[in-house]
Design a protein around this motif. Sequence first.
Motif, PDB file in Angstrom:
ATOM      1  N   ALA A 110       0.858  -1.190   0.000  1.00 38.58           N
ATOM      2  CA  ALA A 110       0.000   0.000   0.000  1.00 38.58           C
ATOM      3  C   ALA A 110       0.895   1.241   0.000  1.00 38.58           C
ATOM      4  CB  ALA A 110      -0.900   0.013   1.226  1.00 38.58           C
ATOM      5  N   PRO A 111       0.631   2.201  -0.877  1.00 32.27           N
ATOM      6  CA  PRO A 111       1.456   3.424  -0.861  1.00 32.27           C
ATOM      7  C   PRO A 111       1.199   4.197   0.427  1.00 32.27           C
ATOM      8  CG  PRO A 111      -0.413   3.704  -2.332  1.00 32.27           C
ATOM      9  CD  PRO A 111      -0.430   2.276  -1.876  1.00 32.27           C
ATOM     10  N   LYS A 112       2.289   4.566   1.108  1.00 29.79           N
ATOM     11  CA  LYS A 112       2.143   5.299   2.365  1.00 29.79           C
ATOM     12  C   LYS A 112       1.580   6.685   2.091  1.00 29.79           C
ATOM     13  CE  LYS A 112       5.931   3.154   4.910  1.00 29.79           C
ATOM     14  NZ  LYS A 112       7.203   3.440   5.619  1.00 29.79           N
ATOM     15  N   THR A 113       0.637   7.083   2.908  1.00 28.42           N
ATOM     16  CA  THR A 113       0.072   8.420   2.803  1.00 28.42           C
ATOM     17  C   THR A 113       1.185   9.412   3.131  1.00 28.42           C
ATOM     18  OG1 THR A 113      -2.081   7.594   3.458  1.00 28.42           O
ATOM     19  CG2 THR A 113      -1.732   9.958   3.675  1.00 28.42           C
ATOM     20  N   GLY A 114       1.357  10.391   2.246  1.00 28.61           N
ATOM     21  CA  GLY A 114       2.408  11.390   2.415  1.00 28.61           C
ATOM     22  C   GLY A 114       3.641  11.107   1.576  1.00 28.61           C
ATOM     23  N   ASP A 115       3.756   9.916   0.982  1.00 30.21           N
ATOM     24  CA  ASP A 115       4.907   9.546   0.163  1.00 30.21           C
ATOM     25  C   ASP A 115       4.618   9.916  -1.294  1.00 30.21           C
ATOM     26  OD1 ASP A 115       6.976   8.360  -1.259  1.00 30.21           O
ATOM     27  OD2 ASP A 115       6.806   6.414  -0.252  1.00 30.21           O
ATOM     28  N   ALA A 116       5.048  11.114  -1.685  1.00 26.19           N
ATOM     29  CA  ALA A 116       4.755  11.631  -3.030  1.00 26.19           C
ATOM     30  C   ALA A 116       5.297  10.722  -4.124  1.00 26.19           C
ATOM     31  CB  ALA A 116       5.310  13.045  -3.187  1.00 26.19           C
TER      32      ALA A 116
ATOM     33  N   ASP B 151      -9.476  11.312  -1.590  1.00 29.18           N
ATOM     34  CA  ASP B 151      -9.134  12.735  -1.733  1.00 29.18           C
ATOM     35  C   ASP B 151      -8.188  13.164  -0.613  1.00 29.18           C
ATOM     36  OD1 ASP B 151     -10.765  12.900  -3.973  1.00 29.18           O
ATOM     37  OD2 ASP B 151     -12.431  13.850  -2.893  1.00 29.18           O
ATOM     38  N   TYR B 152      -8.464  12.712   0.602  1.00 27.80           N
ATOM     39  CA  TYR B 152      -7.620  13.055   1.749  1.00 27.80           C
ATOM     40  C   TYR B 152      -6.197  12.515   1.545  1.00 27.80           C
ATOM     41  CZ  TYR B 152      -5.549  12.933   6.373  1.00 27.80           C
ATOM     42  OH  TYR B 152      -4.691  13.074   7.428  1.00 27.80           O
ATOM     43  N   MET B 153      -6.075  11.232   1.157  1.00 28.49           N
ATOM     44  CA  MET B 153      -4.750  10.643   0.960  1.00 28.49           C
ATOM     45  C   MET B 153      -3.987  11.347  -0.141  1.00 28.49           C
ATOM     46  SD  MET B 153      -5.116   6.529   1.503  1.00 28.49           S
ATOM     47  CE  MET B 153      -6.708   6.252   0.735  1.00 28.49           C
ATOM     48  N   VAL B 154      -4.680  11.658  -1.236  1.00 26.52           N
ATOM     49  CA  VAL B 154      -4.022  12.348  -2.356  1.00 26.52           C
ATOM     50  C   VAL B 154      -3.545  13.733  -1.914  1.00 26.52           C
ATOM     51  CG1 VAL B 154      -4.473  13.411  -4.603  1.00 26.52           C
ATOM     52  CG2 VAL B 154      -5.166  11.042  -4.175  1.00 26.52           C
TER      53      VAL B 154
ATOM     54  N   ARG C  29       0.460   6.513  -9.424  1.00 23.62           N
ATOM     55  CA  ARG C  29      -0.975   6.274  -9.231  1.00 23.62           C
ATOM     56  C   ARG C  29      -1.776   7.510  -9.623  1.00 23.62           C
ATOM     57  NH1 ARG C  29       2.025   3.325  -5.728  1.00 23.62           N
ATOM     58  NH2 ARG C  29       1.308   1.197  -5.312  1.00 23.62           N
ATOM     59  N   LEU C  30      -1.268   8.684  -9.252  1.00 22.12           N
ATOM     60  CA  LEU C  30      -1.943   9.934  -9.621  1.00 22.12           C
ATOM     61  C   LEU C  30      -1.938  10.134 -11.134  1.00 22.12           C
ATOM     62  CD1 LEU C  30      -0.609  12.256  -6.792  1.00 22.12           C
ATOM     63  CD2 LEU C  30      -2.962  11.487  -7.124  1.00 22.12           C
ATOM     64  N   ALA C  31      -0.908   9.639 -11.803  1.00 23.47           N
ATOM     65  CA  ALA C  31      -0.822   9.770 -13.264  1.00 23.47           C
ATOM     66  C   ALA C  31      -1.954   9.011 -13.949  1.00 23.47           C
ATOM     67  CB  ALA C  31       0.534   9.263 -13.757  1.00 23.47           C
ATOM     68  N   GLN C  32      -2.516   8.000 -13.285  1.00 21.42           N
ATOM     69  CA  GLN C  32      -3.623   7.223 -13.862  1.00 21.42           C
ATOM     70  C   GLN C  32      -4.949   7.966 -13.767  1.00 21.42           C
ATOM     71  OE1 GLN C  32      -3.652   3.367 -12.015  1.00 21.42           O
ATOM     72  NE2 GLN C  32      -1.521   2.983 -12.533  1.00 21.42           N
ATOM     73  N   GLY C  33      -5.014   9.005 -12.939  1.00 26.32           N
ATOM     74  CA  GLY C  33      -6.229   9.796 -12.814  1.00 26.32           C
ATOM     75  C   GLY C  33      -7.049   9.427 -11.586  1.00 26.32           C
ATOM     76  N   MET C  34      -7.832  10.389 -11.152  1.00 29.71           N
ATOM     77  CA  MET C  34      -8.641  10.205  -9.942  1.00 29.71           C
ATOM     78  C   MET C  34      -9.713   9.134 -10.122  1.00 29.71           C
ATOM     79  SD  MET C  34      -7.311  11.954  -7.552  1.00 29.71           S
ATOM     80  CE  MET C  34      -8.591  11.881  -6.305  1.00 29.71           C
ATOM     81  N   ASP C  35     -10.293   9.044 -11.312  1.00 29.52           N
ATOM     82  CA  ASP C  35     -11.334   8.029 -11.529  1.00 29.52           C
ATOM     83  C   ASP C  35     -10.775   6.627 -11.289  1.00 29.52           C
ATOM     84  OD1 ASP C  35     -13.305   9.877 -12.066  1.00 29.52           O
ATOM     85  OD2 ASP C  35     -13.048   9.750 -14.242  1.00 29.52           O
TER      86      ASP C  35
END
Length: 161
Positions: free
Chosen positions: A104-110, A154-157, A116-122
């Motif tokens: 699991a990607p750690k929250t706060g680890d950019a 949204d919070y994690m992102v 994952r963000l590159a894949q889009g929010m959907d």
Amino acid sequence: MNTKLTLAAILAATLTACGESTPPQTAPAPDSPPPAATTEPAAPVPAAEAPQVEASPAPATAEPAPAAAPAPAAAPTQLADPAAGQQTYRQACAFCHDKGIAGAPKTGDAAAWSPRLAQGMDTLYAVALRGKGAMPAKGGNTSLSDDAVRAAVDYMVAQSR
């Protein structure tokens, strides 16, 4: 024990458990005579008290209804309260995403969140809602609403940009 009586009791208990309130019906004893019919005729309703039903006039011409414009694609619902996303995160996501359990990607680890963000929010929402790999759907708490899960994403992102 009488099978019909048992089935009637089970059915009544099931309906009661589902919120239906029907009295249980018991089957008559095998040696008892059938119950007498006790139906009473309904009292006639005086014409002055009878409900009045108005007939709607028939349309003069049968015109086709105008075509409705296609609805725009619905964007995922955003919760106005960021604290709700944080609360859901703490309830269902933090155990794995705080420690990086099972990949699991750690929250706060950019760096971990960037691909994952590159894949889009959907895509992120879909993974959180349906699960992927070791991650269960809705973080294992299927009682969460879809909006609550999206708010947690949204919070994690927001914490990981």
